[in-house]
Motif scaffolding. Sequence first.
Motif, mmCIF file in Angstrom:
data_model
loop_
_atom_site.group_PDB
_atom_site.id
_atom_site.type_symbol
_atom_site.label_atom_id
_atom_site.label_comp_id
_atom_site.label_asym_id
_atom_site.label_seq_id
_atom_site.Cartn_x
_atom_site.Cartn_y
_atom_site.Cartn_z
ATOM 1 N N ALA A 181 7.643 0.694 -1.195
ATOM 2 C CA ALA A 181 6.558 0.569 -0.220
ATOM 3 C C ALA A 181 6.195 -0.903 -0.032
ATOM 4 O O ALA A 181 5.950 -1.374 1.085
ATOM 5 C CB ALA A 181 5.343 1.364 -0.669
ATOM 6 N N VAL A 196 4.326 8.040 3.342
ATOM 7 C CA VAL A 196 3.698 7.476 4.544
ATOM 8 C C VAL A 196 4.276 6.094 4.849
ATOM 9 O O VAL A 196 4.570 5.769 6.007
ATOM 10 C CB VAL A 196 2.173 7.406 4.364
ATOM 11 N N HIS A 228 -7.330 3.365 -0.332
ATOM 12 C CA HIS A 228 -5.983 3.150 -0.873
ATOM 13 C C HIS A 228 -5.727 1.672 -1.131
ATOM 14 O O HIS A 228 -5.119 1.303 -2.117
ATOM 15 C CB HIS A 228 -4.918 3.670 0.097
ATOM 16 N N LEU A 260 -2.325 1.061 4.495
ATOM 17 C CA LEU A 260 -2.747 1.988 3.440
ATOM 18 C C LEU A 260 -1.634 2.200 2.413
ATOM 19 O O LEU A 260 -1.822 2.020 1.214
ATOM 20 C CB LEU A 260 -3.156 3.262 4.150
ATOM 21 N N SER A 261 -0.446 2.534 2.912
ATOM 22 C CA SER A 261 0.598 2.919 1.973
ATOM 23 C C SER A 261 1.211 1.708 1.278
ATOM 24 O O SER A 261 1.562 1.783 0.109
ATOM 25 C CB SER A 261 1.675 3.732 2.694
ATOM 26 N N VAL A 262 1.296 0.588 2.008
ATOM 27 C CA VAL A 262 1.906 -0.594 1.394
ATOM 28 C C VAL A 262 0.989 -1.182 0.327
ATOM 29 O O VAL A 262 1.432 -1.514 -0.777
ATOM 30 C CB VAL A 262 2.254 -1.643 2.470
ATOM 31 N N MET A 295 -0.961 8.738 11.453
ATOM 32 C CA MET A 295 -1.804 9.199 10.352
ATOM 33 C C MET A 295 -1.619 10.685 10.057
ATOM 34 O O MET A 295 -2.029 11.166 9.018
ATOM 35 C CB MET A 295 -3.271 8.896 10.641
ATOM 36 N N GLY A 337 -1.654 3.294 8.791
ATOM 37 C CA GLY A 337 -0.693 3.957 7.919
ATOM 38 C C GLY A 337 0.075 2.965 7.072
ATOM 39 O O GLY A 337 0.241 3.160 5.870
ATOM 40 N N ILE A 338 0.530 1.884 7.705
ATOM 41 C CA ILE A 338 1.304 0.887 6.964
ATOM 42 C C ILE A 338 0.447 0.212 5.913
ATOM 43 O O ILE A 338 0.806 0.148 4.734
ATOM 44 C CB ILE A 338 1.873 -0.185 7.911
ATOM 45 N N ILE A 342 1.910 9.511 -1.117
ATOM 46 C CA ILE A 342 1.314 8.365 -0.416
ATOM 47 C C ILE A 342 2.405 7.434 0.108
ATOM 48 O O ILE A 342 2.325 6.899 1.213
ATOM 49 C CB ILE A 342 0.330 7.619 -1.336
#
Lengths: 370, 373
Positions: free
Chosen positions: A262, A211, B48, B103-105, A33, B100-101, A208
């Motif tokens: 993403a 990340v 997100h 959220l961003s994906v 994070m 992290g994954i 974003i």
Amino acid sequence: MTSVQFEIQLIAILVAVACAIPGVFLVLRKMAMMSDAISHSILPGLVIAFFLTGTLNSPLLIVGATATGLLTVLLVESISKTRLLKEDAAIGLAFPVFFSIGVILIARFAGDIHLDVDSVLLGELAFAPFNRVSLFGRDLGPAAMWTMIVVVVINAAFVAVFYKELKIASFDSGLAAALGFVPAGIHYGLMTLVSATAVAAFDAVGSILVVALIVGPPATAYLLTNRLSVMIGLSILLGMLSAILGYWFAHWLDASIAGAMATMVGVVFVIVLFLAPGRGVAAVWRRRYRQKWTFAEKMLAIHLHHHEGMVDEARENRTAHLQEHFSWDARFAGSVVERAKDDGFVTEGGGLLNLTEAGRALAREAIVQA
Amino acid sequence: MDLLQQLITDYTLRNVALGSAVLGMVAGTLGSFALLRQQSLLGDAVSHAALPGVVIAYMLTGSKAPLVLILGAALAGWVATGLVMLTVANTRIKYDSALGIVLSVFFGFGLVLLTFLQKTPDANQAGLDTFLFGQAAALVHRDVITMSIVGGISIVLIIVFWKEFKMLSFDSDFGKSLGFNMRFADILLTALIVIAIVIGLQTVGVVLMSAMIIAPAAAARQWTNRLSGMIALSALFGAVAGVAGATISSVQSNLPTGPVVVLGAGVIVTVSILFAPARGVVWTWIRQWRNGKRLRMEAVMVDLFTLAAHHHRADYPHDEAVINMMTNITGRSLKTLEALEDRGLATRLGPSQWALTDAGVARVRSILETSGA
């Protein structure tokens, strides 16, 4: 495939590679994070460096933004060192504040320049090939490509030179300190790489989605291997794969390339998450399912073995009795007995359950194990 | 005064301020639980992850009514939370990577859907992207009502399930052993947090919402050790940040509301961390400085006493350099000796010659007695 399409994919691949290399160590060090915090808080540094230089193409912009990224790391660490707040709360506080400062600076003083919040957050890869560099009148390709090549080389060089230090500091920072390595130095070196990578990549994919590329491929690779070197290689490959798949997905839908990359990171991750041999969710579930039955069969064998040839054998060694003894329900008890019969551990005669020789061996082995 | 009047009469400003206040209150209340349960970054992930939910809700219904979009966002936030939990529970992937994954994906996928929609001829979709950055200035009366109702329901549920939520935050196993349904409490509380995040998205946007969840709670935590007090303070801080942000940004032109609200919350946190009684960093520094000074004085006094004992005379003058050598706090012993002189515990017998006074000797004896030497 046109040359513009080729260049976009090349930049996408370079971004993915640049992100995957430091990402491996962030994932291993449980600091994923931090990449989110860094990638958001580079905004004010970018804006301030822009005010100082008056251009969006100066390398000073990268330096300024990298510095704010590092500042965030320091701020988060000093807040969590006071023990008044946990590290995750400190992360969650620091980056929105930095980001807000950046947004306000843009809104107040830079309303009419190219730098807007949308492009920082979301990036636009499709425009990257239009900003080109040339030397002596010869076109050398998109500027973003060269920036990313430099970042990839720096990241790869850092990891190659400090491989041993990074490895030991990531897995056992106490040992690293005891052996005379400087875990703090390695830590800040890594954080500098992450900041610089995020700054260089934000233009293409936005803060974003950086990340996604930093955390996604390494976490996916983490499910597939136990070796650090393999994990780095796999992360790079998976990142490249997501970049190419993402490009064509976006092409098909005529949608955001960064978003599609993403999404593909996510698709690859979910596939591996479920199907990874040994560590995937499916394998874990299957193992737990099998262990449940194996354990129950062992319990049954021990129970039967214990009462075998005793006076209470006729009462104890019946399927119905298992329900009260183990508080199994009738169906489960029946299934366990059936499975034990199929596996050749138990035979049933006249309502009585008898262990076979293999069953006795199982019981004895289980007791010794315990 | 003029501003206060505007706050009441100006339609836009009133809605923005009221909306920000309600948001700050609800986020502050539920954020307290998130902070205590160490789920601070969950807010970041959920906000997100809400984006694809908003877009899909619109695609399915064709409606932009706040309730429809909030429902879609909440559902997506829910799925995201579930995926994080599933990943962490079943694989070696840690919480931070999973967050992290996800959220961003999710955000990336939302972006794909949004850009896909924007290129279709459907003009009605314009405005969906306010969810990205928030647009407090666009808050209308209807939004404020929706937020108040949703917030009101959450607060009623918190009061009804107070006991359960409290145990969940501090000792979930204990609650389970008492026969409470902690799983249900967990699901309900997480759902409420998700809803609080989602209703804030329109106002402050995806990035800043995580601060709205954490900041008021983090500030309130510094002032009290009681859950009820913390929640009340947190709600108050959230509301203050909301109203202050809305008002300041209305006075200055080109000052977006969301970031100003977040900066206001940031100031409250900074002040709390520095100055909150007992816990504040400044008080800790002062305490440490005082302790250090006291320890140095005691060390110098004991050294003087030991030297005096060697000479069998309490008023034998000792050179400052000797004391420097003994105490290992080179350079500081002069200041310490002067402090002792101010307190009448030592006297200066020459330019750099020192000895304990009678009061000093008595103090050293009591120090040595209590330390058992």
